[in-house]
Design a protein around this motif. Structure first.
Motif, PDB file in Angstrom:
ATOM      1  N   GLY A  26       0.397  -1.427  -0.388  1.00  0.00           N
ATOM      2  CA  GLY A  26      -0.070  -0.063  -0.218  1.00  0.00           C
ATOM      3  C   GLY A  26       0.992   1.163   0.202  1.00  0.00           C
ATOM      4  O   GLY A  26       1.977   0.905  -0.645  1.00  0.00           O
ATOM      5  N   ASP A  27      -0.213   2.167   0.503  1.00  0.00           N
ATOM      6  CA  ASP A  27       0.746   3.379   0.288  1.00  0.00           C
ATOM      7  C   ASP A  27       1.947   4.058   1.861  1.00  0.00           C
ATOM      8  O   ASP A  27       1.449   4.307   2.798  1.00  0.00           O
ATOM      9  N   ILE A  28       3.609   3.271   1.488  1.00  0.00           N
ATOM     10  CA  ILE A  28       3.838   2.841   2.510  1.00  0.00           C
ATOM     11  C   ILE A  28       4.961   4.446   2.293  1.00  0.00           C
ATOM     12  O   ILE A  28       6.151   4.346   1.278  1.00  0.00           O
ATOM     13  N   PHE A  29       5.322   4.560   3.112  1.00  0.00           N
ATOM     14  CA  PHE A  29       6.898   5.834   3.082  1.00  0.00           C
ATOM     15  C   PHE A  29       7.489   5.128   4.089  1.00  0.00           C
ATOM     16  O   PHE A  29       9.172   5.128   3.671  1.00  0.00           O
ATOM     17  N   PHE A  30       7.343   4.594   4.483  1.00  0.00           N
ATOM     18  CA  PHE A  30       8.657   3.847   5.821  1.00  0.00           C
ATOM     19  C   PHE A  30       8.374   2.914   6.501  1.00  0.00           C
ATOM     20  O   PHE A  30       7.431   2.937   7.249  1.00  0.00           O
ATOM     21  N   ILE A  31       9.120   1.659   6.750  1.00  0.00           N
ATOM     22  CA  ILE A  31       8.959   0.959   7.858  1.00  0.00           C
ATOM     23  C   ILE A  31       9.994   0.979   8.775  1.00  0.00           C
ATOM     24  O   ILE A  31      10.967   0.759   8.624  1.00  0.00           O
ATOM     25  N   ILE A  51      12.446  -6.542  14.706  1.00  0.00           N
ATOM     26  CA  ILE A  51      14.262  -6.763  14.075  1.00  0.00           C
ATOM     27  C   ILE A  51      13.957  -5.245  13.670  1.00  0.00           C
ATOM     28  O   ILE A  51      12.892  -4.737  13.222  1.00  0.00           O
ATOM     29  N   THR A  52      15.452  -4.832  13.898  1.00  0.00           N
ATOM     30  CA  THR A  52      15.215  -3.283  14.102  1.00  0.00           C
ATOM     31  C   THR A  52      15.657  -2.788  12.474  1.00  0.00           C
ATOM     32  O   THR A  52      16.171  -3.656  11.417  1.00  0.00           O
ATOM     33  N   LEU A  53      15.763  -1.177  11.960  1.00  0.00           N
ATOM     34  CA  LEU A  53      15.799  -1.201  10.629  1.00  0.00           C
ATOM     35  C   LEU A  53      17.333  -1.237  10.181  1.00  0.00           C
ATOM     36  O   LEU A  53      18.063  -1.871   9.909  1.00  0.00           O
ATOM     37  N   ALA A  54      18.220  -1.591  11.398  1.00  0.00           N
ATOM     38  CA  ALA A  54      19.454  -1.319  11.273  1.00  0.00           C
ATOM     39  C   ALA A  54      19.780  -2.613  11.250  1.00  0.00           C
ATOM     40  O   ALA A  54      21.076  -3.103  11.946  1.00  0.00           O
ATOM     41  N   LEU A  55      19.001  -4.041  11.275  1.00  0.00           N
ATOM     42  CA  LEU A  55      19.150  -5.118  11.810  1.00  0.00           C
ATOM     43  C   LEU A  55      20.077  -5.778  13.401  1.00  0.00           C
ATOM     44  O   LEU A  55      19.975  -6.624  12.692  1.00  0.00           O
ATOM     45  N   ASN A  98       5.875  -1.398  12.564  1.00  0.00           N
ATOM     46  CA  ASN A  98       5.735   0.737  12.601  1.00  0.00           C
ATOM     47  C   ASN A  98       5.700   0.972  11.549  1.00  0.00           C
ATOM     48  O   ASN A  98       7.409   0.958  10.452  1.00  0.00           O
ATOM     49  N   ILE A  99       4.923   1.847  11.218  1.00  0.00           N
ATOM     50  CA  ILE A  99       5.143   2.112   9.300  1.00  0.00           C
ATOM     51  C   ILE A  99       4.463   3.370   9.535  1.00  0.00           C
ATOM     52  O   ILE A  99       3.232   3.994   9.356  1.00  0.00           O
ATOM     53  N   VAL A 106       4.204  10.760  10.850  1.00  0.00           N
ATOM     54  CA  VAL A 106       4.139   9.887  12.277  1.00  0.00           C
ATOM     55  C   VAL A 106       3.800   8.320  11.793  1.00  0.00           C
ATOM     56  O   VAL A 106       3.477   7.891  11.126  1.00  0.00           O
ATOM     57  N   TYR A 107       4.503   7.414  13.222  1.00  0.00           N
ATOM     58  CA  TYR A 107       4.662   6.308  13.172  1.00  0.00           C
ATOM     59  C   TYR A 107       3.118   5.791  12.967  1.00  0.00           C
ATOM     60  O   TYR A 107       2.481   6.292  14.320  1.00  0.00           O
ATOM     61  N   VAL A 108       2.952   4.444  12.452  1.00  0.00           N
ATOM     62  CA  VAL A 108       1.045   3.949  12.780  1.00  0.00           C
ATOM     63  C   VAL A 108       1.521   2.153  13.270  1.00  0.00           C
ATOM     64  O   VAL A 108       2.872   1.889  12.200  1.00  0.00           O
ATOM     65  N   ASP A 109       1.284   2.053  13.844  1.00  0.00           N
ATOM     66  CA  ASP A 109       1.060  -0.053  14.244  1.00  0.00           C
ATOM     67  C   ASP A 109       0.468  -0.776  13.630  1.00  0.00           C
ATOM     68  O   ASP A 109      -1.095  -0.005  13.358  1.00  0.00           O
TER      69      ASP A 109
END
Length: 121
Positions: A26-31, A51-55, A98-99, A106-109
Motif C-alpha cells: 500500500g501507501d508506505i513511506f517508511f517501515i 528486528i530494527t531497521l539497523a538489523l 511500525n509504518i 508519524v508511525y502507525v501500528d
C-alpha cells in the motif's frame, strides 16, 4: 491504505520447521521495527522476535537459538524461520510493523490477521 498480511503457518510435527512471512503493501513511506508476536491457547499475546531497521534482533528466551527473524526492505517483508519446533510453540502468530504511511509524519501500528501454527507430537 496499508495492509499487512502473514502467510506460511500450518501443521508440523515436533522437531520440524516452518517459515512465516509477513508482507506490507500500500501507501508506505517508511517501515521501522518489525516484530512477530504469538498467542497460544489460553495465553496472553507475547513478543517472539523483533528486528530494527539497523538489523538488530531480539528474541524471547523460549525461542532463542531456534527461531531467526529477518527482513527484506525492498519487499517490505519480514520472515520468521522456526526450527526444532515444540508443542508449546503452538499459537497464532501475528506480525506487527511500525509504518509511516505516505502523506503522514508519524508511525502507525499495523497488525496482520494472524497465522496458525500447530505443532503436533
Amino acid at each position: 491504505q496499508v495492509q499487512v498480511v502473514e502467510s506460511g503457518g500450518g501443521l508440523v510435527q515436533v522437531g520440524g520447521s516452518l517459515r512465516l512471512s509477513c508482507a506490507a503493501s500500500g501507501d508506505i513511506f517508511f517501515i521501522n521495527d518489525m516484530e512477530w508476536y504469538r498467542q497460544g491457547p489460553g495465553k496472553q499475546r507475547e513478543l517472539v522476535a523483533s528486528i530494527t531497521l539497523a538489523l538488530t534482533t531480539n528474541y524471547a528466551d523460549s525461542v532463542a537459538g531456534r527461531f531467526t527473524i529477518s527482513r527484506d526492505n525492498a519487499k517490505n517483508t519480514v520472515y520468521l524461520q522456526m526450527k526444532d519446533l515444540k508443542s508449546e510453540d503452538t499459537a497464532v502468530y501475528y506480525c506487527h510493523m511500525n509504518i509511516v504511511p505516505k502523506g503522514r509524519s508519524v508511525y502507525v501500528d499495523y497488525w496482520g490477521q494472524g497465522t496458525q501454527v500447530t505443532v503436533s507430537s
